[in-house]
Design a protein around this motif. Structure first.
Motif, short mmCIF file in Angstrom:
data_model
loop_
_atom_site.label_atom_id
_atom_site.label_comp_id
_atom_site.label_asym_id
_atom_site.label_seq_id
_atom_site.Cartn_x
_atom_site.Cartn_y
_atom_site.Cartn_z
N THR A 124 0.85 -1.18 0.00
CA THR A 124 0.00 0.00 0.00
C THR A 124 0.89 1.23 0.00
OG1 THR A 124 -1.76 -1.11 1.25
CG2 THR A 124 -1.75 1.29 1.28
N VAL A 125 0.72 2.09 -0.99
CA VAL A 125 1.51 3.33 -1.06
C VAL A 125 0.85 4.37 -0.16
CG1 VAL A 125 2.39 5.15 -2.56
CG2 VAL A 125 2.26 2.79 -3.40
N LEU A 126 1.58 4.81 0.86
CA LEU A 126 1.05 5.76 1.83
C LEU A 126 1.36 7.21 1.47
CD1 LEU A 126 2.17 3.80 5.02
CD2 LEU A 126 -0.08 3.75 3.90
N ALA A 127 2.45 7.43 0.74
CA ALA A 127 2.84 8.79 0.36
C ALA A 127 3.88 8.71 -0.75
CB ALA A 127 3.41 9.55 1.56
N VAL A 128 3.94 9.75 -1.57
CA VAL A 128 4.95 9.85 -2.63
C VAL A 128 5.77 11.11 -2.39
CG1 VAL A 128 5.36 10.13 -5.10
CG2 VAL A 128 3.54 8.60 -4.31
N GLY A 129 7.08 10.91 -2.31
CA GLY A 129 7.98 12.03 -2.07
C GLY A 129 8.58 12.58 -3.37
N ALA A 130 9.12 13.77 -3.28
CA ALA A 130 9.69 14.46 -4.44
C ALA A 130 11.22 14.43 -4.38
CB ALA A 130 9.20 15.91 -4.46
N PRO A 131 11.88 14.67 -5.51
CA PRO A 131 13.35 14.76 -5.51
C PRO A 131 13.82 15.85 -4.55
CG PRO A 131 12.49 14.67 -7.75
CD PRO A 131 11.31 14.86 -6.86
N ASP A 132 14.95 15.61 -3.90
CA ASP A 132 15.52 16.60 -2.98
C ASP A 132 16.85 16.07 -2.47
OD1 ASP A 132 15.86 18.87 -1.48
OD2 ASP A 132 13.99 18.66 -0.34
N TYR A 133 17.64 16.94 -1.87
CA TYR A 133 18.93 16.59 -1.29
C TYR A 133 19.85 15.88 -2.30
CZ TYR A 133 17.04 17.91 3.23
OH TYR A 133 16.49 18.62 4.27
N GLY A 134 19.77 16.29 -3.55
CA GLY A 134 20.60 15.69 -4.58
C GLY A 134 20.06 14.40 -5.15
N TYR A 135 18.97 13.89 -4.58
CA TYR A 135 18.35 12.67 -5.10
C TYR A 135 17.35 13.09 -6.18
CZ TYR A 135 15.68 8.38 -5.40
OH TYR A 135 15.05 7.26 -5.88
N ALA A 136 17.40 12.45 -7.36
CA ALA A 136 16.77 13.01 -8.55
C ALA A 136 15.38 12.47 -8.87
CB ALA A 136 17.68 12.76 -9.76
N PHE A 137 14.85 11.52 -8.10
CA PHE A 137 13.62 10.85 -8.52
C PHE A 137 12.54 10.93 -7.45
CE2 PHE A 137 17.34 8.23 -9.91
CZ PHE A 137 17.43 8.78 -11.19
#
Length: 297
Positions: free
Chosen positions: A86-99
């Motif tokens: 179950t997907v609870l949340a989707v995060g955005a790119p940040d801190y140099g992480y691109a996806f």
């Protein structure tokens, strides 16, 4: 934006995950982040507290799975006989992480291990019933096999050149004549059916068990709709003899589908043997190749 440098798998670690969680989902910022014992290659997974996990794609090719799973897992789950993430949340790119990345529930159980499963025939039937249920799911608007599924759900001919190159490289390690026969029979086996849902990576590492019973199926990153043959490779990668016969009986696909499935299993085992990072992977690949080449269907 943060400034943690990220370079593929090497740049993904618990510190990065902690930063992403604290910044984007502060309600979970105090939870412990820890690596999982058995991690994948396409994605890195970390445990978040006791009841959640964080999943981060390791390269651009794997990133589209985040949105795909977020849309489709909730629609598939009610129709399936065992738990899926179950997907609870989707995060955005940040801190140099691109996806984009995701937070999911933590599904209990251990990855499937033949040594820990008391009745492999019952296990084979349970996995086959899961696949049957998945194939019955509504395909309306679902993603057709393609680059996002690494062509699982397409014809194995997509990997003809790669397979023949592997056979050349492994000429002194595998029975090339028999392997070529098996591969060419897969190429000749046509698929004319209506597209159905496929998982794309029905493998021991994506099957969770408790007390020897199948309890969950994870990692739908290569899922889509198309030819179901790619989901049958467990027949050779994990099953044998009676359990393989049960798997085939429950699934009840035609001979051409099993012939294409055998080709899928051969392709992956050959490729893994060439790229095997350690002795255990090498031994496993050789065992699978032997299972494939000795099975006359």
């Amino acid at each position: 934006m943060g400034d943690v440098p990220v370079d593929g798998r090497a740049g993904i670690d618990a510190v990065l995950v902690e930063c992403l969680i604290r910044t984007q989902f502060p309600q979970w910022g105090d939870l412990l982040v820890s690596p999982v014992p058995a991690d994948g290659w396409d994605n890195r997974t970390y445990r978040l507290g006791a009841d959640m996990s964080v999943r981060l794609p390791t390269a651009a090719a794997y990133a589209p799975a985040v949105a795909k799973e977020s849309v489709w897992l909730p629609r598939l789950a009610p129709m399936l006989p065992v738990a899926i993430p179950t997907v609870l949340a989707v995060g955005a790119p940040d801190y140099g992480y691109a996806f984009s990345w995701s937070v999911r529930d933590w599904l209990p159980g251990d990855t499937a291990d033949r040594a820990a499963i008391g009745d492999m025939t019952e296990f084979a039937a349970d996995v086959a019933e899961f696949i049957c249920a998945l194939q019955r799911c509504d395909i309306g608007g679902a993603p057709l096999a393609g680059a996002h599924s690494f062509y699982r759900g397409s014809h194995p001919a997509q990997y003809d050149e790669q397979t023949r190159r592997c056979l050349q490289v492994l000429a002194e390690r595998v029975e090339v004549r028999r392997a070529t026969e098996v591969w060419e029979s897969a190429l000749a086996a046509e698929w004319t059916g209506t597209p159905v849902w496929f998982h794309g990576d029905i493998a021991a590492g994506n099957l969770l068990v408790a007390e020897g019973k199948l309890t969950a199926v994870i990692d739908f990153g290569t899922c889509g709709i198309g030819d179901p043959a790619c989901d049958l490779v467990l027949a050779w990668t994990m099953l044998s003899a009676d359990s393989r016969a049960t798997f085939r009986r429950v699934l009840a696909h035609d001979d051409d589908t099993w012939t294409r499935a055998r080709g899928w299993a051969l392709w992956k085992a050959l490729l893994t043997l060439i790229e095997a990072p350690d002795h255990d992977h090498e031994i496993t690949s050789l065992r699978i190749i032997d299972e494939v080449l000795t099975d006359d269907l």
